[in-house]
Design a protein around this motif. Structure first.
Motif, short mmCIF file in Angstrom:
data_model
loop_
_atom_site.label_atom_id
_atom_site.label_comp_id
_atom_site.label_asym_id
_atom_site.label_seq_id
_atom_site.Cartn_x
_atom_site.Cartn_y
_atom_site.Cartn_z
N LEU A 4 0.84 -1.20 0.00
CA LEU A 4 0.00 0.00 0.00
C LEU A 4 0.87 1.25 0.00
O LEU A 4 0.52 2.27 -0.59
CB LEU A 4 -0.94 0.00 1.22
CG LEU A 4 -1.93 1.15 1.32
CD1 LEU A 4 -2.87 1.17 0.12
CD2 LEU A 4 -2.74 1.08 2.60
N LYS A 8 0.79 4.76 -2.09
CA LYS A 8 0.45 6.01 -1.40
C LYS A 8 1.54 7.07 -1.51
O LYS A 8 1.35 8.19 -1.08
CB LYS A 8 0.17 5.73 0.08
CG LYS A 8 -1.19 5.08 0.29
CD LYS A 8 -1.44 4.76 1.73
CE LYS A 8 -1.98 5.96 2.49
NZ LYS A 8 -2.39 5.57 3.85
N LEU A 25 -4.20 -7.15 -0.24
CA LEU A 25 -4.32 -5.74 0.12
C LEU A 25 -5.78 -5.28 0.08
O LEU A 25 -6.27 -4.62 1.00
CB LEU A 25 -3.48 -4.94 -0.87
CG LEU A 25 -3.24 -3.47 -0.60
CD1 LEU A 25 -2.57 -3.30 0.74
CD2 LEU A 25 -2.36 -2.88 -1.69
N LEU A 26 -6.47 -5.66 -1.00
CA LEU A 26 -7.87 -5.25 -1.13
C LEU A 26 -8.72 -5.90 -0.04
O LEU A 26 -9.58 -5.25 0.56
CB LEU A 26 -8.41 -5.62 -2.51
CG LEU A 26 -8.00 -4.67 -3.64
CD1 LEU A 26 -8.37 -5.27 -4.99
CD2 LEU A 26 -8.64 -3.30 -3.49
N GLN A 28 -7.81 -6.78 2.91
CA GLN A 28 -7.56 -6.09 4.18
C GLN A 28 -8.29 -4.76 4.24
O GLN A 28 -8.93 -4.42 5.24
CB GLN A 28 -6.06 -5.82 4.34
CG GLN A 28 -5.28 -7.03 4.79
CD GLN A 28 -3.77 -6.80 4.71
OE1 GLN A 28 -3.31 -5.79 4.18
NE2 GLN A 28 -3.01 -7.75 5.21
N LEU A 29 -8.21 -4.01 3.13
CA LEU A 29 -8.83 -2.68 3.13
C LEU A 29 -10.35 -2.77 3.25
O LEU A 29 -10.97 -2.01 3.99
CB LEU A 29 -8.47 -1.93 1.84
CG LEU A 29 -7.10 -1.26 1.82
CD1 LEU A 29 -6.81 -0.70 0.44
CD2 LEU A 29 -7.04 -0.13 2.84
N GLU A 32 -11.17 -3.73 6.81
CA GLU A 32 -10.89 -2.61 7.69
C GLU A 32 -11.98 -1.54 7.55
O GLU A 32 -12.51 -1.04 8.54
CB GLU A 32 -9.50 -2.05 7.34
CG GLU A 32 -9.01 -0.89 8.18
CD GLU A 32 -8.89 -1.23 9.67
OE1 GLU A 32 -8.74 -2.43 9.99
OE2 GLU A 32 -9.00 -0.30 10.49
N ASN A 33 -12.33 -1.21 6.30
CA ASN A 33 -13.35 -0.18 6.07
C ASN A 33 -14.70 -0.61 6.64
O ASN A 33 -15.44 0.20 7.20
CB ASN A 33 -13.50 0.11 4.57
CG ASN A 33 -12.36 0.96 4.05
OD1 ASN A 33 -11.36 1.14 4.73
ND2 ASN A 33 -12.50 1.48 2.84
N LEU A 58 -11.69 6.99 4.30
CA LEU A 58 -11.61 5.52 4.19
C LEU A 58 -11.80 5.05 2.75
O LEU A 58 -11.03 4.25 2.23
CB LEU A 58 -12.70 4.87 5.05
CG LEU A 58 -12.47 4.82 6.56
CD1 LEU A 58 -13.71 4.27 7.25
CD2 LEU A 58 -11.26 3.96 6.88
N GLU A 59 -12.84 5.56 2.11
CA GLU A 59 -13.15 5.10 0.76
C GLU A 59 -12.07 5.56 -0.23
O GLU A 59 -11.80 4.91 -1.23
CB GLU A 59 -14.54 5.57 0.31
CG GLU A 59 -15.68 4.90 1.06
CD GLU A 59 -15.62 3.37 1.02
OE1 GLU A 59 -15.55 2.81 -0.08
OE2 GLU A 59 -15.64 2.74 2.09
N GLU A 61 -8.93 5.62 0.32
CA GLU A 61 -7.81 4.67 0.39
C GLU A 61 -8.08 3.46 -0.51
O GLU A 61 -7.20 2.98 -1.21
CB GLU A 61 -7.63 4.23 1.83
CG GLU A 61 -6.29 3.60 2.07
CD GLU A 61 -5.65 4.11 3.36
OE1 GLU A 61 -5.43 3.29 4.22
OE2 GLU A 61 -5.41 5.32 3.49
N LEU A 62 -9.32 3.01 -0.49
CA LEU A 62 -9.68 1.85 -1.30
C LEU A 62 -9.59 2.19 -2.79
O LEU A 62 -9.06 1.41 -3.60
CB LEU A 62 -11.11 1.42 -0.93
CG LEU A 62 -11.61 0.11 -1.50
CD1 LEU A 62 -10.71 -1.04 -1.10
CD2 LEU A 62 -13.04 -0.16 -0.99
#
Ligand SMILES: [Zn+2]
Length: 671
Positions: A4, A8, A25-26, A28-29, A32-33, A58-59, A61-62
């Motif tokens: 990530l 970023k 990664l997706l 996890q995100l 988490e979200n 949050l969104e 980041e996704l």
């Protein structure tokens, strides 16, 4: 290092991003979200600061991850196909879950009737109003059973659309024409021949290898003196992904179209709309089907006679010149021939005056003269050696955005030209979380030949300006929240305004001086003289696509039994004055409406042009580099229309509602 973090960084490290890292990664995100959202909803009261702002972050980041994956998939389909396909359903499900969350909907509603709301900025109000609309359009209020069905439909349509596009791409790439006969090259431009030669070389063949990639296809149709070859290519192109042609049934999209249409109709019915068109207009500027149809039919009425006359002239010309009864595969060829005889100009003849380097440098100068934005190359990690990154800065040296140019065609790349958002502007939270916008500009120009400069046709210059116009909207936005940044907050039928507007500069002498290399003034005069050559035919073609799309989505269940090709042909006959062969299967590769975002919205290209022409008329009246007009356009529309009501922004800029006459004027239909 966590993958990530590669994404970023101020610019992503493309050489470090691996398909195998993405799924984890997706997952996890998303997890988490989802957890964070549950926690946010446990609060006793809801405010902008304790609910909506954290959700925006949050969104964001996704989408940072997913935008990158979507982009890499579009430019390198082989490598990214599996990971894209595996994760697409998850992303759709996540979004549907978000907008079907009843508690979240109630929380937004509470904020929308709170005292706080009245004092919100336009931007904040719009975020809440748009979200409430989207909750309702995702069936938040439905009983559980129907909610589930709706979510399932949404996911399935996403997958079917993806499959549709894959079929078109596979069918396009599977077909090639190999020849060792020089006679097959008659009439073709040097660069097309060189390209075919290079293609053959890579396969260790001694002749010429032609593909169906659009630049080559178009070159054959408009330049090849061999009528049999034109027909061969035409047939291959218009039967892609169908039951006809050389790969009959292998990538046939007929069944997919039926499924997509019937699922769209079912979605509309669940939400109590009469049909999908009506549902689709909820997120557009023209709100009622009747308005769209009236608009399209009135333009058709204005242009029909012009286009009929143009085609009669072409028919007459082909008969006199070669004793040929004009067919669909002859139109581009005789059009080009007649243009060349009448105006002593061809698309190809203009190519030497538009060296790519000069075009790009000139485009940047035009942006500077209009908006005081400087653009320079920014060395950074890229996904292909020919890709370049540029940085946009204002007069205070502040970075406004980044844009990558991936301009050349490759086998593994999606066809067409498009601008994709990489990151949206963000400037929110305490402490401030800032994100600089970034975009990917993609074209499919002929790749540069070894040790030779690249030149563009004027048509390709227009394409580059068009996509960069989209880029300007995304990169110069002043919206602080990602969900309203650039075209993200726009009604879908106005997203083409900024792009079409920017094309206009490519026709103006003052601007051409920046982007062309010693273009002789008599050539420029001829270029202008033939600008409207056959423009009625072009407009009618767009009307035909728009009516096909819109009327198809106005249909009810009868779409289940529909013969899609007949339905298309009926619209075609109403609009165009040259018939197409029975084997034409155009709808089966019409990706815009079956796999892009243009379902019941293709008309938006024309509607947006009504607006962009009217805006450009103001520039024409006051000077195309008039700083005052440019600043007003930047301040009132370009940088902020996504965050307010588009019609109001337009009226503020123009001092009145849109007038269709500017559009007809710039199309050469009315004086
Ligand atoms: Zn566009």
């Amino acid at each position: 290092m966590n993958p990530l973090s590669y994404l970023k960084m101020s610019l992503p490290l493309f050489d470090k991003i691996k398909p195998e890292d993405v799924t984890l990664l997706l997952n996890q995100l998303i997890q988490e979200n989802t957890k964070q959202l549950e926690n946010l909803l446990k609060q006793a009261t809801f405010t902008w600061d304790n609910l909506i702002e954290p959700l925006e972050i949050l969104e964001n980041e996704l989408s940072l991850v997913w935008n990158t994956v979507s982009h890499l998939h579009a430019v390198d389909m082989e490598v990214w196909r599996d990971v894209y396909q595996d994760n697409l359903p998850k992303l759709i499900e996540h979004e549907t879950r978000f907008f079907q969350n009843r508690n979240l909907y109630e929380a937004y509603k509470k904020i929308s009737v709170s005292k706080e709301f009245e004092n919100f900025s336009c931007e904040r109000k719009k975020i809440i109003e748009d979200a409430l609309r989207d909750f309702e359009l995702t069936g938040v209020h439905l009983p559980e059973e129907e909610k589930k069905e709706y979510a399932e439909l949404q996911k399935n349509i996403g997958l079917l659309s993806h499959h549709f596009e894959e079929n078109v791409a596979e069918a396009t790439h599977a077909w090639v024409y190999y020849t060792e006969s020089e006679a097959d090259l008659a009439g073709l431009p040097v660069h097309t021949v060189s390209l075919a030669r290079e293609n053959a070389k890579t396969k260790n063949q001694s002749g010429w290898l032609f593909t169906l990639d659009f630049p080559i296809y178009f070159s054959i149709l408009s330049c090849s003196e061999r009528r049999d070859l034109r027909e061969k290519f035409y047939e291959a192109y218009v039967t892609r992904a169908s039951e006809k042609g050389p790969f009959a049934e292998r990538w046939d999209n007929t069944g997919l179209i039926k499924e997509i249409l019937s699922k769209r109709y079912r979605m509309a019915k669940i939400l109590n709309f009469e049909n999908y068109a009506q549902m689709s207009l909820q997120t557009k500027m023209l709100k009622e089907p009747k308005k769209v149809l009236d608009f399209l039919n009135s333009v058709l009425l204005d242009v029909k006679a012009v286009s009929k006359k143009e085609i009669e002239i072409l028919k007459d010309f082909s008969r006199k010149k070669d004793g040929i009864e004009l067919q669909a595969w002859d139109v581009a060829y005789y059009r080009e021939k007649l243009k060349s005889e009448k105006y002593h100009i061809t698309d190809e003849a203009l190519r030497p005056y538009f060296p790519l380097k000069k075009v790009i440098a000139g485009l940047f100068q035009i942006v500077y003269r209009l908006y005081d934005v400087r653009i320079d190359e920014e060395p950074t990690s890229v996904w292909h050696p020919l890709v370049k990154c540029y940085v946009l800065k204002n007069n205070h040296n502040e970075v406004l955005g980044y844009v990558y140019f991936d301009l050349f065609t490759r086998v593994e790349k999606r066809e067409g030209a498009w601008l994709a958002a990489g990151r949206s502007r963000m400037n929110i939270g305490t402490p401030k979380q800032k994100q600089i916008p970034m975009a990917y500009l993609n074209c499919n120009f002929d790749p540069p030949l070894p040790s030779k400069d690249t030149f563009l046709t004027h048509e390709e210059v227009l394409t580059l300006f068009h996509e960069f116009g989209h880029g300007l909207e995304h990169l110069l936005t002043r919206a602080d929240y990602p969900s309203l940044s650039g075209s993200d907050g726009m009604p879908w039928d106005v997203v083409e305004v900024a792009s079409q507007l920017f094309e206009n500069w490519c026709w103006e002498k003052e601007a051409l001086d920046f982007i062309s290399d010693s273009l002789p003034s008599d050539l420029y005069t001829r270029m202008l003289a033939c600008r409207y050559f056959c423009s009625g035919m072009d407009l009618v073609r767009q009307l035909e696509f728009s009516l096909f799309d819109f009327e198809l989505h106005c249909n009810d269940e009868s779409n289940k039994k529909i013969n899609i090709n007949d339905f298309y042909k009926e619209r075609r006959e109403r609009c165009a004055d040259i018939s197409i062969p029975d084997y034409n299967r155009f709808p089966l590769s019409f990706s815009h409406i079956f796999s892009g975002g243009y379902a019941a919205g293709y008309y938006g290209y024309l509607w947006a042009e009504v607006l962009s022409s009217d805006i450009f008329l103001k520039f024409k009246e006051e000077g195309i580099f008039n700083k005052v007009v440019a600043k007003r356009y930047l301040d009132l529309i370009l940088s902020c229309a996504s965050a307010c009501d588009f019609m109001q922004a337009f009226i503020q800029f123009r001092g009145r509602e849109p007038d269709i006459n500017a559009f007809l004027h710039f199309r050469g239909i009315k004086g």
